[in-house]
Design a protein around this motif. Sequence first.
Motif, PDB file in Angstrom:
ATOM      1  N   HIS A   4       0.731  -1.131  -0.025  1.00 37.34           N
ATOM      2  CA  HIS A   4      -0.010   0.016  -0.105  1.00 37.34           C
ATOM      3  C   HIS A   4       0.433   1.225   0.131  1.00 37.34           C
ATOM      4  O   HIS A   4       1.889   1.189   0.412  1.00 37.34           O
ATOM      5  N   PRO A   5       0.293   2.201  -0.813  1.00 39.53           N
ATOM      6  CA  PRO A   5       1.398   3.105  -0.881  1.00 39.53           C
ATOM      7  C   PRO A   5       1.488   3.938   1.053  1.00 39.53           C
ATOM      8  O   PRO A   5       0.188   3.565   1.653  1.00 39.53           O
ATOM      9  N   ASN A   6       2.348   4.971   0.788  1.00 37.64           N
ATOM     10  CA  ASN A   6       2.776   5.332   2.136  1.00 37.64           C
ATOM     11  C   ASN A   6       1.304   6.731   1.698  1.00 37.64           C
ATOM     12  O   ASN A   6       1.055   7.355   1.035  1.00 37.64           O
ATOM     13  N   PRO A   7       0.701   7.462   2.995  1.00 36.17           N
ATOM     14  CA  PRO A   7       0.417   8.306   3.386  1.00 36.17           C
ATOM     15  C   PRO A   7       0.651   9.168   2.855  1.00 36.17           C
ATOM     16  O   PRO A   7       1.841   9.925   3.119  1.00 36.17           O
ATOM     17  N   ILE A   8       0.256  10.867   2.425  1.00 36.75           N
ATOM     18  CA  ILE A   8       0.418  12.155   2.660  1.00 36.75           C
ATOM     19  C   ILE A   8       0.984  12.226   4.051  1.00 36.75           C
ATOM     20  O   ILE A   8       0.027  12.071   5.026  1.00 36.75           O
ATOM     21  N   TRP A  15       1.614  27.330  16.343  1.00 36.64           N
ATOM     22  CA  TRP A  15       0.917  27.674  16.748  1.00 36.64           C
ATOM     23  C   TRP A  15       0.117  27.189  16.953  1.00 36.64           C
ATOM     24  O   TRP A  15      -1.694  26.754  17.398  1.00 36.64           O
ATOM     25  N   HIS A  16      -0.405  25.861  15.698  1.00 37.29           N
ATOM     26  CA  HIS A  16      -1.613  24.919  15.290  1.00 37.29           C
ATOM     27  C   HIS A  16      -1.176  23.762  15.542  1.00 37.29           C
ATOM     28  O   HIS A  16       0.137  23.551  16.816  1.00 37.29           O
ATOM     29  N   GLY A  17      -1.898  22.637  15.169  1.00 37.11           N
ATOM     30  CA  GLY A  17      -1.682  21.043  15.989  1.00 37.11           C
ATOM     31  C   GLY A  17      -2.493  20.314  14.662  1.00 37.11           C
ATOM     32  O   GLY A  17      -2.725  21.056  13.659  1.00 37.11           O
ATOM     33  N   SER A  18      -2.341  18.955  14.546  1.00 39.78           N
ATOM     34  CA  SER A  18      -2.512  18.079  13.442  1.00 39.78           C
ATOM     35  C   SER A  18      -4.012  18.654  12.984  1.00 39.78           C
ATOM     36  O   SER A  18      -5.016  18.113  11.693  1.00 39.78           O
ATOM     37  N   TRP A  19      -4.808  18.591  14.140  1.00 42.32           N
ATOM     38  CA  TRP A  19      -6.146  19.194  14.005  1.00 42.32           C
ATOM     39  C   TRP A  19      -6.551  20.351  12.728  1.00 42.32           C
ATOM     40  O   TRP A  19      -7.318  20.579  11.893  1.00 42.32           O
ATOM     41  N   CYS A  20      -5.286  20.982  12.323  1.00 41.64           N
ATOM     42  CA  CYS A  20      -5.754  22.169  11.166  1.00 41.64           C
ATOM     43  C   CYS A  20      -6.112  21.491  10.036  1.00 41.64           C
ATOM     44  O   CYS A  20      -6.399  22.122   9.026  1.00 41.64           O
ATOM     45  N   TRP A  21      -5.867  20.027   9.791  1.00 44.36           N
ATOM     46  CA  TRP A  21      -5.838  19.724   8.532  1.00 44.36           C
ATOM     47  C   TRP A  21      -7.125  18.720   8.421  1.00 44.36           C
ATOM     48  O   TRP A  21      -7.325  17.878   7.436  1.00 44.36           O
ATOM     49  N   SER A  22      -7.254  18.833   9.028  1.00 49.13           N
ATOM     50  CA  SER A  22      -9.040  17.911   9.681  1.00 49.13           C
ATOM     51  C   SER A  22      -9.468  18.218   7.851  1.00 49.13           C
ATOM     52  O   SER A  22      -9.831  17.302   7.527  1.00 49.13           O
ATOM     53  N   PRO A  23     -10.028  19.285   7.781  1.00 53.99           N
ATOM     54  CA  PRO A  23     -10.815  19.483   6.507  1.00 53.99           C
ATOM     55  C   PRO A  23      -9.986  19.028   4.885  1.00 53.99           C
ATOM     56  O   PRO A  23     -10.281  18.682   3.514  1.00 53.99           O
ATOM     57  N   VAL A  24      -8.504  18.481   5.046  1.00 54.30           N
ATOM     58  CA  VAL A  24      -7.906  18.419   4.131  1.00 54.30           C
ATOM     59  C   VAL A  24      -8.159  17.188   3.960  1.00 54.30           C
ATOM     60  O   VAL A  24      -7.816  16.159   2.926  1.00 54.30           O
ATOM     61  N   THR A  25      -7.703  16.374   5.042  1.00 54.75           N
ATOM     62  CA  THR A  25      -7.916  15.011   5.024  1.00 54.75           C
ATOM     63  C   THR A  25      -8.671  14.262   4.810  1.00 54.75           C
ATOM     64  O   THR A  25      -8.969  13.371   3.984  1.00 54.75           O
ATOM     65  N   GLU A  26      -9.753  14.973   5.117  1.00 56.06           N
ATOM     66  CA  GLU A  26     -11.413  14.170   4.608  1.00 56.06           C
ATOM     67  C   GLU A  26     -11.264  13.970   3.158  1.00 56.06           C
ATOM     68  O   GLU A  26     -12.069  13.520   2.278  1.00 56.06           O
ATOM     69  N   ARG A  27     -11.176  15.252   2.329  1.00 60.41           N
ATOM     70  CA  ARG A  27     -11.093  15.753   1.144  1.00 60.41           C
ATOM     71  C   ARG A  27     -10.131  14.958   0.830  1.00 60.41           C
ATOM     72  O   ARG A  27     -10.556  14.499  -0.759  1.00 60.41           O
ATOM     73  N   LEU A  28      -9.176  14.490   1.094  1.00 62.13           N
ATOM     74  CA  LEU A  28      -8.204  13.836   0.348  1.00 62.13           C
ATOM     75  C   LEU A  28      -8.820  12.741   0.676  1.00 62.13           C
ATOM     76  O   LEU A  28      -8.337  11.473  -0.561  1.00 62.13           O
ATOM     77  N   ALA A  29      -9.076  12.214   1.219  1.00 61.19           N
ATOM     78  CA  ALA A  29      -9.924  10.258   1.429  1.00 61.19           C
ATOM     79  C   ALA A  29     -10.410  10.340   0.303  1.00 61.19           C
ATOM     80  O   ALA A  29     -11.051   9.218  -0.077  1.00 61.19           O
ATOM     81  N   ARG A  30     -11.763  11.616   0.484  1.00 66.49           N
ATOM     82  CA  ARG A  30     -12.924  10.858  -0.674  1.00 66.49           C
ATOM     83  C   ARG A  30     -12.071  11.190  -2.456  1.00 66.49           C
ATOM     84  O   ARG A  30     -13.303  10.931  -3.145  1.00 66.49           O
ATOM     85  N   ALA A 270      -6.135  20.102  -1.613  1.00 63.24           N
ATOM     86  CA  ALA A 270      -6.431  18.985  -1.823  1.00 63.24           C
ATOM     87  C   ALA A 270      -6.630  18.530  -2.968  1.00 63.24           C
ATOM     88  O   ALA A 270      -5.781  17.751  -3.519  1.00 63.24           O
ATOM     89  N   ASP A 271      -6.668  19.381  -4.200  1.00 60.00           N
ATOM     90  CA  ASP A 271      -6.769  19.176  -5.762  1.00 60.00           C
ATOM     91  C   ASP A 271      -4.663  19.198  -5.826  1.00 60.00           C
ATOM     92  O   ASP A 271      -4.285  17.725  -6.369  1.00 60.00           O
ATOM     93  N   ALA A 272      -4.843  20.138  -4.962  1.00 62.61           N
ATOM     94  CA  ALA A 272      -3.501  19.987  -5.316  1.00 62.61           C
ATOM     95  C   ALA A 272      -2.758  19.248  -4.712  1.00 62.61           C
ATOM     96  O   ALA A 272      -1.675  18.822  -5.677  1.00 62.61           O
ATOM     97  N   LEU A 273      -2.738  18.492  -4.350  1.00 61.03           N
ATOM     98  CA  LEU A 273      -1.784  17.823  -3.347  1.00 61.03           C
ATOM     99  C   LEU A 273      -2.621  16.714  -3.822  1.00 61.03           C
ATOM    100  O   LEU A 273      -1.065  15.713  -3.737  1.00 61.03           O
ATOM    101  N   THR A 274      -3.383  15.612  -4.075  1.00 63.80           N
ATOM    102  CA  THR A 274      -3.712  14.957  -4.862  1.00 63.80           C
ATOM    103  C   THR A 274      -2.768  14.763  -5.790  1.00 63.80           C
ATOM    104  O   THR A 274      -2.686  13.970  -6.484  1.00 63.80           O
ATOM    105  N   THR A 275      -2.120  15.781  -6.712  1.00 62.94           N
ATOM    106  CA  THR A 275      -1.896  16.042  -7.840  1.00 62.94           C
ATOM    107  C   THR A 275      -0.376  15.486  -7.745  1.00 62.94           C
ATOM    108  O   THR A 275       0.379  14.521  -8.912  1.00 62.94           O
ATOM    109  N   VAL A 276      -0.128  15.580  -7.146  1.00 65.14           N
ATOM    110  CA  VAL A 276       1.487  15.520  -6.248  1.00 65.14           C
ATOM    111  C   VAL A 276       1.479  13.925  -6.043  1.00 65.14           C
ATOM    112  O   VAL A 276       2.693  13.543  -6.628  1.00 65.14           O
ATOM    113  N   TYR A 277       0.628  13.753  -4.944  1.00 64.53           N
ATOM    114  CA  TYR A 277       1.012  12.090  -4.597  1.00 64.53           C
ATOM    115  C   TYR A 277       0.435  11.663  -5.907  1.00 64.53           C
ATOM    116  O   TYR A 277       1.557  10.310  -5.839  1.00 64.53           O
TER     117      TYR A 277
END
Length: 286
Positions: A4-8, A15-30, A270-277
């Motif tokens: 299986h390919p590794n995740p992004i 000042w942020h944390g992993s929480w700030c990526w939640s909307p992006v991880t959801e859309r990457l999953a889609r 998410a579109d930009a990251l999907t292209t790189v991935y």
Amino acid sequence: MNTHPNPIVLVHGFWHGSWCWSPVTERLARRGVPSLAVDCEGFGLHARSPEARWARPFAPAAYATAPSPVADVTATSAAEVLVAQLRGLGRPSVVVAHSMGGVVATRAAELAPELFEALVYVTAFAPVAGVPAGFYIGEPENEGERITRLMAADPTVTGALRIDPADPARHPDIRDTFYHDVDPATADAAIALLSPDGPFGITTEAFEVTPERYGRVPHTYVVCTEDRGVPAALQRRMIREIDAVALRPATVVELPTSHSPFLSAPDALADALTTVYRRSLSTTTA
């Protein structure tokens, strides 16, 4: 064998944390793209706050002078934590770094380039020219930035770039700096989750990157053209300096967003990251 390919791997900024990526991880999953958001050393579940933050009645003077519990964190120590997180995945990953998270990812890519399938900067610092990230604060390309006005303490005293997200009077400036195009309810929720201290040592450590190690990693830079925290002119300087050391020019993507596209434009990001991935997958399997 892991087929299986590794995740992004998503790396947040100060000042942020992993929480700030939640909307992006959801859309990457889609989009069928696996992703993993991590907490950097000194943030998220690794955060530690000065006791003065919680004292009641609150004493601003004590808050402004209390030594930071994360003052010992440096770019190298944070990068070593990230390297350990990447190594645990077992295969090279596409690493995405936001803002000051770019410092950590840059150092990690020099330490362990074999763990990077690609490195994506999102309006991020990339100190590849032998100077610390803090050097750029006073540079002409950073004119008009609005982050320094958020400081609630002298970093040379506390060992941290300290903000005060618990003070409602500071919320308009925080929203204007980080979230001016984010819907108000989401911006308020994000402010409530911010850590107070960004380790000063991440911004003051200079380190070397080389074409043979860092430079062999493919780079993409997402320029956020409406960023009020890291001006677009400074982002473009980072790209020029990356290109001076990398073996191939960085791919550049522009988004008309604030400093926080993961909240204001998660679909476009998410579109930009999907292209790189997908590009990295095709290169790996070619």
